[in-house]
Design an enzyme around this catalytic site. Structure first.
Site: not given
Ligand SMILES: [Fe+2]
Lengths: 240, 208
Positions: A106, A145, A155, A158, A160
């Site tokens: 991110y 990640y 995770r 995905h 959000h």
């Molecule tokens: Fe996330």
């Protein structure tokens, strides 16, 4: 336009506030019962966002942060419809999305994963649903990640989603997963949702029919917001 | 077997996670140039009618630590108690007021701030008035489904005492968690309103 109160939220379908396998929820979950509040105008109304809110590249995460080329990663289109529980389209719903880059990283100061940032990828986008509830945006496939929860939790890939319907009571944040990802069924955040059928509602299937040949695969993700009663009967009971 | 209601189920909620600010307030977290400004960053225009107020608070977890990764949204009526929404049928709300605010909170203190106006009273059912209030919605990492609560104003004692929602709350000792005291700070009426997610002083959250 029908503008009654919203159907009661099915709290057994949503994740409970406390889900110990997702450790952060342990100290961030209210322990007292929620206080039931019959919808008033304060919940039945909500902010309205028009096309003037949006810039031309807001729904194109391949281009909206690009500096000197396209971001790395598989090009995809995410599209679907925003409906209410009565299967009526919800037009004008603002959809905001954010995601990691293709390496699972991110763009955020507090992010510590060793995968590199992509200089051409910001990771945020937004769009409004059309008259028939349909929406679409373009992006790259996010990577899975690792995250600090258990010693080795990952995770699944995905995106959000934050969605505004027509009333503040419809406000919803959720996540979209990708068909076939084995990490979905090992993820403590996914597993906060008690019902497998509910989890499946967050898994977008590959949509080959809407794929752009030689360019980008499509994934279809429909979103359902709370439905609302017709005002006809409500007004009578209230004696207005 | 009986007939089917043919109803869909709402999409289940998932936590906003630690990076909700990337999507909802990108300029605050350093992603600049994608959106010209963050949604809900400015609630007021010079022409907005009503008394200027500031709302300040923090969101605390069950250990008493202030969250630094929360997102707080507010939704409120204008100075006359009208909502700027197509569902508002009683009149036309102030065109210079959006009624919507969003705050990422300060990255180090976690403090959220809203510069807004004090809302007018909004009717309940049967046209009974509700005390002036602001609706809040809180999401963060560790919150599996967004939390709805309200802020009422400490200087509205009479209206608060008559409010149909406040007066119905069974545990009277919890009512003050919804009421923000008023004080002058930096020459501006300011309401301090902390939200406690868990524990003895847990804020009242609503199932709306
Ligand atoms: Fe996330």
């Amino acid at each position: 336009m029908s503008a009654g109160s919203f159907y009661q939220r099915d709290r057994r379908w949503h994740p409970p506030a406390l889900s110990p396998a997702y450790k952060t929820s342990v100290t961030r979950s209210p322990q007292r019962a929620l206080v039931a509040l019959d919808n008033t105008l304060s919940e039945m109304t909500g902010p309205v966002f028009g096309q003037e809110t949006l810039g031309p590249l807001d729904d194109d995460m391949i281009r909206n942060f690009a500096k000197d080329g396209d971001p790395i990663g598989p090009r995809i289109i995410v599209h679907g419809r925003v409906l209410d529980e009565d299967a009526r389209p919800v037009p004008g719903a603002l959809i905001e999305v954010w995601q990691a880059n293709a390496g699972g990283r991110y763009r955020h100061k507090k992010e510590t994963y060793l995968a590199p940032l992509d200089p051409n990828f910001g990771g945020c986008g937004r769009t409004l649903s059309a008259e028939d509830g349909s929406y679409r945006f373009r992006t790259i496939m996010p990577g899975p990640y690792p995250w600090p929860n258990g010693p080795n939790d990952w995770r699944p890939a995905h995106i959000h989603f934050s969605i505004f319907g027509h009333g503040f009571a419809q406000r919803l944040i959720t996540q979209m997963y990708f068909e076939g990802d084995p990490l979905i069924w090992k993820c403590p955040i996914v597993s906060t949702i008690p019902d497998r059928a509910a989890i499946e509602r967050l898994i977008a299937p590959l949509d080959l029919a809407n794929t752009v040949p030689m360019d980008a695969r499509a994934y279809k993700f429909d979103i359902v917001l709370r439905g609302r009663r017709s005002t006809l009967f409500e007004n009578r009971m209230e004696g207005n | 077997m009986v007939q089917s209601l043919d109803r869909l189920k709402e999409s289940p909620s998932q936590t906003a996670g630690p990076y909700v600010h990337i999507g909802c307030t990108p300029n605050v977290c350093g992603i600049e140039g994608v959106f010209p400004r963050d949604l809900g960053a400015m609630m007021l225009q010079p022409e907005t009618r009503g008394e200027r107020i500031r709302i300040i608070g923090r969101v605390f977890d069950g250990v008493g630590i202030a969250l630094k990764d929360a997102l707080v949204e507010v939704w409120q009526a204008d100075a006359d108690g009208l909502y700027p929404s197509p569902q508002e049928t009683r009149g036309k709300a102030d065109p210079h007021f959006t009624g919507f605010g969003r705050s990422a909170g300060d990255m180090t203190s976690g403090e959220f701030t809203f510069d807004t106006i004090k809302p007018g009273a909004v009717p309940f059912k049967n046209s009974r008035p509700q005390a002036p209030h602001i609706t809040l919605w809180i999401v963060a990492r560790g919150i599996n489904i967004g939390l709805h609560t309200r802020l009422y104003f400490g200087d509205e004692e009479t209206a608060n005492a008559a409010d149909p929602i406040l007066s119905r709350i069974e545990h009277r000792s919890r009512v003050p968690t919804l009421i923000a005291p008023r004080a002058m700070e930096d020459g501006r009426p300011t309401y301090r309103h902390d939200i406690v997610l868990q524990g003895e002083k847990e804020t009242i959250f609503f199932d709306i």
